[in-house]
Each structure stands twice: as structure tokens, then as C-alpha cells.
Design a protein around this motif. Structure first.
Motif, PDB file in Angstrom:
ATOM      1  N   VAL A   1      23.640  88.405  63.916  1.00  0.00           N
ATOM      2  CA  VAL A   1      23.991  89.426  62.925  1.00  0.00           C
ATOM      3  C   VAL A   1      25.260  90.160  63.330  1.00  0.00           C
ATOM      4  CG1 VAL A   1      22.425  91.113  64.001  1.00  0.00           C
ATOM      5  CG2 VAL A   1      23.151  91.433  61.648  1.00  0.00           C
TER       6      VAL A   1
ATOM      7  N   SER B   1      22.574  93.630  56.639  1.00  0.00           N
ATOM      8  CA  SER B   1      23.645  94.120  57.499  1.00  0.00           C
ATOM      9  C   SER B   1      25.018  93.759  56.942  1.00  0.00           C
ATOM     10  CB  SER B   1      23.488  93.542  58.914  1.00  0.00           C
ATOM     11  OG  SER B   1      22.283  93.974  59.505  1.00  0.00           O
TER      12      SER B   1
ATOM     13  N   GLU C   1      16.182  88.780  63.264  1.00  0.00           N
ATOM     14  CA  GLU C   1      17.508  89.346  63.014  1.00  0.00           C
ATOM     15  C   GLU C   1      18.355  88.454  62.124  1.00  0.00           C
ATOM     16  OE1 GLU C   1      17.671  91.830  67.235  1.00  0.00           O
ATOM     17  OE2 GLU C   1      18.644  89.868  67.063  1.00  0.00           O
TER      18      GLU C   1
ATOM     19  N   GLU D   1      21.116  94.812  67.411  1.00  0.00           N
ATOM     20  CA  GLU D   1      20.737  93.446  67.728  1.00  0.00           C
ATOM     21  C   GLU D   1      20.087  93.422  69.111  1.00  0.00           C
ATOM     22  OE1 GLU D   1      22.953  89.478  66.585  1.00  0.00           O
ATOM     23  OE2 GLU D   1      23.939  90.402  68.308  1.00  0.00           O
TER      24      GLU D   1
ATOM     25  N   GLN E   1      19.834  89.348  58.194  1.00  0.00           N
ATOM     26  CA  GLN E   1      21.192  89.806  58.444  1.00  0.00           C
ATOM     27  C   GLN E   1      21.987  90.132  57.191  1.00  0.00           C
ATOM     28  OE1 GLN E   1      24.271  86.846  59.782  1.00  0.00           O
ATOM     29  NE2 GLN E   1      22.468  85.536  60.037  1.00  0.00           N
TER      30      GLN E   1
ATOM     31  N   HIS F   1      12.877  87.850  68.222  1.00  0.00           N
ATOM     32  CA  HIS F   1      13.892  88.809  67.788  1.00  0.00           C
ATOM     33  C   HIS F   1      15.027  88.087  67.070  1.00  0.00           C
ATOM     34  CE1 HIS F   1      11.972  92.029  69.856  1.00  0.00           C
ATOM     35  NE2 HIS F   1      12.276  91.632  71.070  1.00  0.00           N
ATOM     36  N   THR F   2      15.449  86.984  67.635  1.00  0.00           N
ATOM     37  CA  THR F   2      16.584  86.253  67.071  1.00  0.00           C
ATOM     38  C   THR F   2      16.300  85.801  65.647  1.00  0.00           C
ATOM     39  OG1 THR F   2      17.131  85.471  69.288  1.00  0.00           O
ATOM     40  CG2 THR F   2      18.170  84.331  67.434  1.00  0.00           C
TER      41      THR F   2
END
Length: 356
Positions: free
Chosen positions: A150, A14, A7, A143, A11, A3-4
Motif C-alpha cells: 500500500v 488508501s 493491507e 503499513e 489499499q 497483515h500483507t
């Protein structure tokens, strides 16, 4: 893919969405807050949010005549006498979740003294958003990871936009819209270098950054500790000579965040640590410029562009964690929301200073 990693790699969308949303709301929201430009600000938070507080205080003090201050939220609770000395007229609590216990309790304490608050959070339905006098939220940013990547950038851009808008420096304010494209370009250009740097085993990492880059260095330090579990410290370039340089050896990695305004003196420090056998990863915005002059960060002040350095070091932390067999999505002993029960400080202290 974790996931990290997913993301932090994505980012920059975002970043764009955050600035677009703030642009749509700035005429209403920021103008409501226009009187804040004459207020003494106290920024506070925990962990990455405290590093954001340091960033915002530095930025505010560079752009405004009235000073600001930054504290960990726990210091507001446990050593409240400092508030009397700082005499803030508005307080700015910062929290990704909006539920961090220290930040909520500190805000309640400051409200009880009649102070107004501006909450900055990623959760519009959170306790912090509800109790703050006014709140700026980025609830559209999601997140999953425990470690802030992010959301750190989104909250940074939110605070930067607020501070720049109240400064009245419209030309500078317009420059923040260059950050998503330039940030992604810089990140892509340095990915191979970051991957290569993770190939060696290091016993310690030092991150050097001065001026507006120091708080970015501090948060980057936190990311490496959280994800890769490697001892890491952050220092101003010149301060590194005053003690910490003694521990540099061939098992050390130095990550240098070069500024535009003081790069000559910073390069002197880099050359000095190289003599002691340390590996040096130099991040230099000026070395990677978009070909279109109007889109470049050339001649954009350091205080606007410092966030550009955060994603590459987030990538290093994540990849280094994976190399060491660790799960960057779930560092040991950490939770997304930190909650503690605090014992109230005693009324009064021995030196006669009374609590607020």
C-alpha cells in the motif's frame, strides 16, 4: 489473514485518501514547488523506492522538456562522480520510513554540494522529512508488513501527482482521480485468475513490461522474491527475446503487463514464449472496463495508469508465499528499515575523475 494480504486487499481506500489529501494541499504545496518544473531532477532511493525513482524519472521525461535521472541511493554515495556528469539542480530522495541509511547519507552528501531536496516519504517525523529542503509526506498511510504494498502505491501516486501538476497538463492531472475506482475494479476482476495461477509450482517467474510498465514490472519482481522466495526477473517485452527467452520452459511463469499503445508487438512476444511451454498470465487493463464511460480508463495514456498492474501481482506474491508455507509478513533476513554503515569512498579514482 496476514497483515500483507489485509493491507493489499484494502489499499484502494488508501489510493483515494492519498489523492484526496494531495488535492487539498496541491494549491499550497505544489505551487510552492512550481519553480521545480525548470530543474533537472535526480530521483533516488533503495529497493522499492529505487523502482519508484525509475518510474518518476520516466514519467518526468515523458512530460517535461528538461531531463531527469534515477539512481540507487547507494550509487550516489559510492560512485559520486556520476553526479558531476548528470548535473542535477534538485534531488528527490524517496523512502517509506524516511530512515533508510543510504538515502539519508546520499541526501546529506548532495546537500553539502548546495543542492536542494524534495523528500517523499510516508513518515512526517522522519529524518528524511526533517533534513529535506521540502517534503511531501503520506503519514496517514499505515503499513505493518515489511514488504511495501500500500505504501508503494501511495508514494507512486504522490510522485505522479507532483510530476503531472508541474507539467501544466490539467486534463491529464484530472485523470489520476480515476485510478482508485478502476484499480479496485481491475483487481477484483482478476482475483480468481490470480488464485488459479498460484496452483502450479514454478521454478522461475518472468515479468514483462515496457515503457512506464517496466518499473512496475521491476517492483513486482521484488515483491515475488521477497514474499515467495521464487527466482524472478523483469524485462522489457522485446528485450526478453535477447537472451532471457533461452531459459523458458514448462516450469516458467510469464506475467505480461500489456500496454495500450504497443499491445500488438507485445502479444507477438507472448505467443512466442507460449511455444516453449511456459504458462502466461496476461494482465490487460483494456480487457476490463467500468461500464460508465466517464469513469473508464479508455483513452487514458499508459503513463497515467501503469500502477493499476501492481496490486494483482502483489496478491500473487502473497498467495504464492502462503502456498509455499512462508510468512509474507516477515520475509527472512529483511527488516522494515535497512541501516548500514558505509565506508567513505576514496578521494579521487585511478582514471582521474574526482569525487564530488
Amino acid at each position: 489473514m496476514t497483515h500483507t494480504l489485509t493491507e493489499l486487499e484494502s489499499q484502494f481506500v488508501s489510493w483515494h485518501n492519498t489523492l484526496t489529501k494531495l488535492s487539498e494541499e496541491k494549491e499550497n504545496l505544489f505551487r510552492i514547488l512550481n519553480n521545480n518544473k525548470n530543474q533537472t531532477h535526480l530521483f533516488y532511493g533503495c529497493g522499492s523506492s529505487y523502482n519508484l525513482a525509475l518510474s518518476f524519472s520516466y514519467l518526468w521525461n515523458c512530460l517535461h522538456k528538461i531531463p531527469s535521472f534515477a539512481l540507487p541511493a547507494s550509487e550516489v554515495i559510492l560512485f559520486p562522480e556520476i553526479i558531476n556528469s548528470l548535473s542535477p539542480t534538485i534531488v528527490v530522495p524517496i523512502s517509506r520510513s524516511g530512515e533508510t541509511s543510504e538515502t539519508i547519507l546520499a541526501t546529506d552528501k548532495l546537500h553539502s554540494k548546495g543542492l536542494k531536496s524534495l523528500g517523499i516519504t510516508c513518515n512526517s517525523s522522519s529524518t528524511l522529512a526533517k533534513i529535506s529542503s521540502t517534503a511531501i509526506t503520506t503519514s496517514f498511510i499505515e503499513e505493518k508488513s515489511v514488504v511495501e504494498t500500500v505504501t508503494f502505491s501511495a508514494l507512486y501516486l504522490t510522485g505522479l501527482s507532483y510530476i503531472l501538476f508541474l507539467s501544466g497538463k490539467e486534463n491529464l492531472f484530472k485523470k489520476i482521480y480515476l485510478l482508485p475506482e478502476n484499480g479496485e475494479f481491475f483487481y477484483r476482476e482478476n482475483r480468481d485468475l490470480i488464485h488459479k495461477t498460484t496452483e502450479k509450482d514454478y521454478k522461475q517467474v518472468f515479468i514483462l513490461g515496457s515503457g512506464p510498465y517496466y518499473s512496475i514490472a521491476r517492483d513486482s519482481r521484488l515483491k515475488i522474491i521477497e514474499m515467495a522466495l521464487v527466482p524472478t526477473n523483469a524485462f522489457n517485452f522485446s528485450e526478453f527475446r535477447h537472451g532471457p527467452i533461452a531459459s523458458v520452459d514448462t516450469d516458467s511463469l510469464i506475467i505480461a503487463l500489456l500496454s495500450s499503445s504497443n499491445r500488438t508487438s507485445e502479444i507477438q512476444v507472448i505467443n512466442e514464449v507460449k511455444k516453449y511451454g511456459a504458462d502466461v498470465l496476461v494482465l490487460d487493463i483494456d480487457a476490463y472496463r467500468l461500464p460508465e464511460a466517464e469513469s473508464s480508463l479508455m483513452n487514458v495514456p499508459d503513463i497515467i495508469r501503469s500502477i493499476i498492474y501492481a496490486p494483482p501481482i502483489q496478491l500473487f506474491a502473497c498467495l504464492y508465499a502462503l502456498k509455499r508455507g512462508l510468512n509474507p509478513d516477515q520475509p527472512p533476513h529483511l527488516e522494515r528499515v535497512v541501516n548500514y554503515d558505509y565506508i567513505e569512498p576514496q578521494i579521487g579514482v585511478e582514471n582521474g575523475i574526482k569525487n564530488i
